[in-house]
Design a protein around this motif. Structure first.
Motif, PDB file in Angstrom:
ATOM      1  N   THR B 173      40.360 -27.653   7.028  1.00  0.00           N
ATOM      2  CA  THR B 173      40.474 -28.308   8.333  1.00  0.00           C
ATOM      3  C   THR B 173      41.883 -28.002   8.831  1.00  0.00           C
ATOM      4  N   LEU B 192      39.326 -33.236  14.637  1.00  0.00           N
ATOM      5  CA  LEU B 192      39.351 -34.170  13.489  1.00  0.00           C
ATOM      6  C   LEU B 192      38.183 -35.154  13.586  1.00  0.00           C
ATOM      7  N   ASN B 193      37.823 -35.530  14.813  1.00  0.00           N
ATOM      8  CA  ASN B 193      36.729 -36.487  14.998  1.00  0.00           C
ATOM      9  C   ASN B 193      35.367 -35.910  14.633  1.00  0.00           C
ATOM     10  N   GLN B 195      34.932 -34.072  11.992  1.00  0.00           N
ATOM     11  CA  GLN B 195      34.867 -34.011  10.526  1.00  0.00           C
ATOM     12  C   GLN B 195      34.269 -35.312   9.993  1.00  0.00           C
ATOM     13  N   ALA B 196      33.722 -35.267   8.776  1.00  0.00           N
ATOM     14  CA  ALA B 196      33.222 -36.500   8.161  1.00  0.00           C
ATOM     15  C   ALA B 196      34.375 -37.424   7.796  1.00  0.00           C
ATOM     16  N   ILE B 197      35.497 -36.807   7.430  1.00  0.00           N
ATOM     17  CA  ILE B 197      36.700 -37.595   7.123  1.00  0.00           C
ATOM     18  C   ILE B 197      37.754 -37.202   8.155  1.00  0.00           C
ATOM     19  N   HIS B 198      38.166 -38.161   8.977  1.00  0.00           N
ATOM     20  CA  HIS B 198      38.977 -37.853  10.163  1.00  0.00           C
ATOM     21  C   HIS B 198      40.470 -37.823   9.854  1.00  0.00           C
ATOM     22  N   ARG B 199      40.905 -36.819   9.165  1.00  0.00           N
ATOM     23  CA  ARG B 199      42.351 -36.681   8.962  1.00  0.00           C
ATOM     24  C   ARG B 199      42.704 -35.202   8.821  1.00  0.00           C
ATOM     25  N   TYR B 200      44.001 -34.907   8.947  1.00  0.00           N
ATOM     26  CA  TYR B 200      44.456 -33.544   8.715  1.00  0.00           C
ATOM     27  C   TYR B 200      44.291 -33.196   7.230  1.00  0.00           C
ATOM     28  N   ASP B 205      44.800 -30.761  -0.819  1.00  0.00           N
ATOM     29  CA  ASP B 205      43.360 -30.562  -0.605  1.00  0.00           C
ATOM     30  C   ASP B 205      42.986 -29.085  -0.783  1.00  0.00           C
ATOM     31  N   GLY B 229      37.053 -31.701   4.440  1.00  0.00           N
ATOM     32  CA  GLY B 229      36.850 -32.752   5.435  1.00  0.00           C
ATOM     33  C   GLY B 229      35.409 -33.115   5.715  1.00  0.00           C
ATOM     34  N   GLY B 230      34.487 -32.593   4.913  1.00  0.00           N
ATOM     35  CA  GLY B 230      33.088 -32.954   5.125  1.00  0.00           C
ATOM     36  C   GLY B 230      32.420 -32.198   6.252  1.00  0.00           C
TER      37      GLY B 230
END
Lengths: 103, 233
Positions: B173, B192-193, B195-200, B205, B229-230
Motif C-alpha cells: 500500500t 487508504l479507505n 483498503q481493508a485496513i485503513h493505514r499507511y 509490513d 492492507g487487505g
C-alpha cells in the motif's frame, strides 16, 4: 582472440552440459558435434539455455569477456548459431570482433 | 547462513532500509541506484547505474558472482511512479516508467536466474502495487507497468521453479517514501479507505512479507502476489 582458446571453452561447456544432461555424445565433443535443431540435435531448448549460461560464465571467468550470447540475432537466425560446436564457436568469434570494433 | 543479496534502488526509501536491515543481520548486499551510494558498510557494494541499462545490469550481476561466488536473493525494489490522467501523460514519461519498473525487473531477473539455475537455489522478489488491482485513476501507466511485473512474476515462477528458484511479488500500500511525495493528500486518503485496513504501510509490513518469501522454508511458495492492507487482487 585466438579461436582455439574459444573452441576449448566451448568444448568444456558442452561437456559440462553433457554431464548434467547425461548424454555421452556431448561429454566428449569435437568441433562437428551437433547441438541444437534438426533431427540430429543433441540439445533441446532447455539444453541451449544451460549451454548459454555455462558459456557466458566461462567466458567471463576464464577470459574476462562479458558477452550476451542470446541476442536478437541469435534467437532469430534461420541458421541458429547453436547448431553445432563449430557454429557457436564462430558466432562467439564474430561477437568478439564486433565488440572490439565498437570499443 | 549469511546470504548474498542484490537489491535495486538502495539510495533511499524502502531499498535503503532493506539493505541496511540485511547488512545488520550479517548478510552481504550489492545495491544500485542512479545516484551515488548512501550506505557505508564493509559488506555493501554499490553500482551507480540505470536498472534499464542492459550492459550495466550484466556487469553488476557478473561482478557480484565473482565477488561473492553466489547470489541467493534478488529484490527488484527500484521503481518510479508518475500520476497523470492518460490524456496528458507524455510518451516519454510512459516509456521511462516501463523502462525502470518492468525492464529493470526483467533484466535483473534474467541475469540473476542464470546464476541461480546453476546453484539450484534462489529467491526473486518483485514489486507490484495495490494501484494495479484497485485500477486507480491517475495511475494508468504506473499500474500497467506493475501489472506487467505481476504476469512476468507468475510466468517466471513456472519457468524457474524446476531449478529451485522461487519468484514472488509484494504489492505494498502507500508507504511514506519519496515515491508518493507528489501524490495529493486527498488521493492518498481515498486510497487508504479502499483498503481493508485503513493505514499507511510501514517498513516492517514490507519486510515481513519479503522475509516470508525468501525464507528457506518457503521453497514451495512461488508465483504468488501478496498485497498489503487487505487489498484483494
Amino acid at each position: 582472440m585466438d579461436r582455439q582458446e574459444i573452441l576449448k571453452i566451448v568444448l568444456e561447456a558442452v561437456s559440462e552440459v553433457g554431464e548434467d544432461e547425461d548424454k555421452d555424445i556431448l561429454q566428449n565433443p569435437d568441433e562437428s558435434t551437433r547441438l541444437y535443431g534438426g533431427a540430429n540435435g543433441n540439445l533441446d531448448s532447455m539444453g541451449v539455455v544451460f549451454l548459454v549460461t555455462e558459456l557466458e560464465e566461462s567466458l567471463s571467468e576464464k577470459l574476462g569477456i562479458d558477452l550476451t550470447l542470446a541476442d536478437d540475432r541469435a534467437m532469430s537466425q534461420r541458421n541458429s548459431p547453436f547448431k553445432s560446436v563449430k557454429t557457436i564457436t564462430d558466432y562467439i568469434m564474430m561477437l568478439l570482433k564486433e565488440k572490439q570494433e565498437n570499443s | 547462513m549469511n546470504k548474498v543479496f542484490i537489491i535495486t534502488g538502495t539510495r533511499k526509501g524502502l531499498g535503503k532500509q532493506l539493505a541496511e536491515y540485511y547488512l545488520s543481520k550479517g548478510h552481504k548486499v550489492v545495491g544500485c541506484s542512479r545516484g551515488e551510494a548512501s550506505i557505508n558498510h564493509v559488506d555493501y557494494s554499490h553500482h551507480s547505474m540505470d536498472v534499464s541499462d542492459e550492459e550495466a545490469v550484466i556487469q553488476l550481476v557478473r561482478k557480484t558472482k565473482k565477488l561473492h561466488g553466489r547470489i541467493d536473493v534478488l529484490l527488484n525494489n527500484a521503481g518510479i511512479a508518475s500520476m497523470n490522467h492518460i490524456t496528458i501523460t507524455p510518451g516519454k514519461t510512459a516509456r521511462r516508467i516501463f523502462d525502470t519498473n518492468f525492464m529493470g525487473t526483467f533484466l535483473f531477473s534474467r541475469e540473476v536466474a542464470k546464476i541461480m539455475m546453476r546453484q539450484k537455489h534462489g529467491r526473486i522478489v518483485n514489486y507490484t502495487t495495490v494501484a494495479t488491482p484497485l485500477r486507480l485513476e491517475g495511475e494508468a501507466i504506473y499500474a500497467a507497468s506493475k501489472a506487467a511485473i505481476e504476469n512476468f512474476t507468475q510466468v517466471a515462477a513456472r519457468e524457474l521453479g524446476q531449478f529451485g528458484i522461487t519468484v514472488n511479488a509484494i504489492g505494498p500500500t502507500p508507504v511514506k517514501t519519496d515515491l508518493i511525495k507528489n501524490v495529493p493528500a486527498d488521493k492518498l486518503e481515498s486510497l487508504l479507505n479502499r483498503q481493508a485496513i485503513h493505514r499507511y504501510g510501514e517498513f516492517k509490513d514490507v519486510l515481513n512479507v519479503i522475509n516470508f518469501f525468501i525464507n528457506d522454508e518457503s521453497d514451495f511458495v512461488t508465483g504468488q502476489i501478496i498485497y498489503l492492507g487487505g487489498v484483494v487482487g
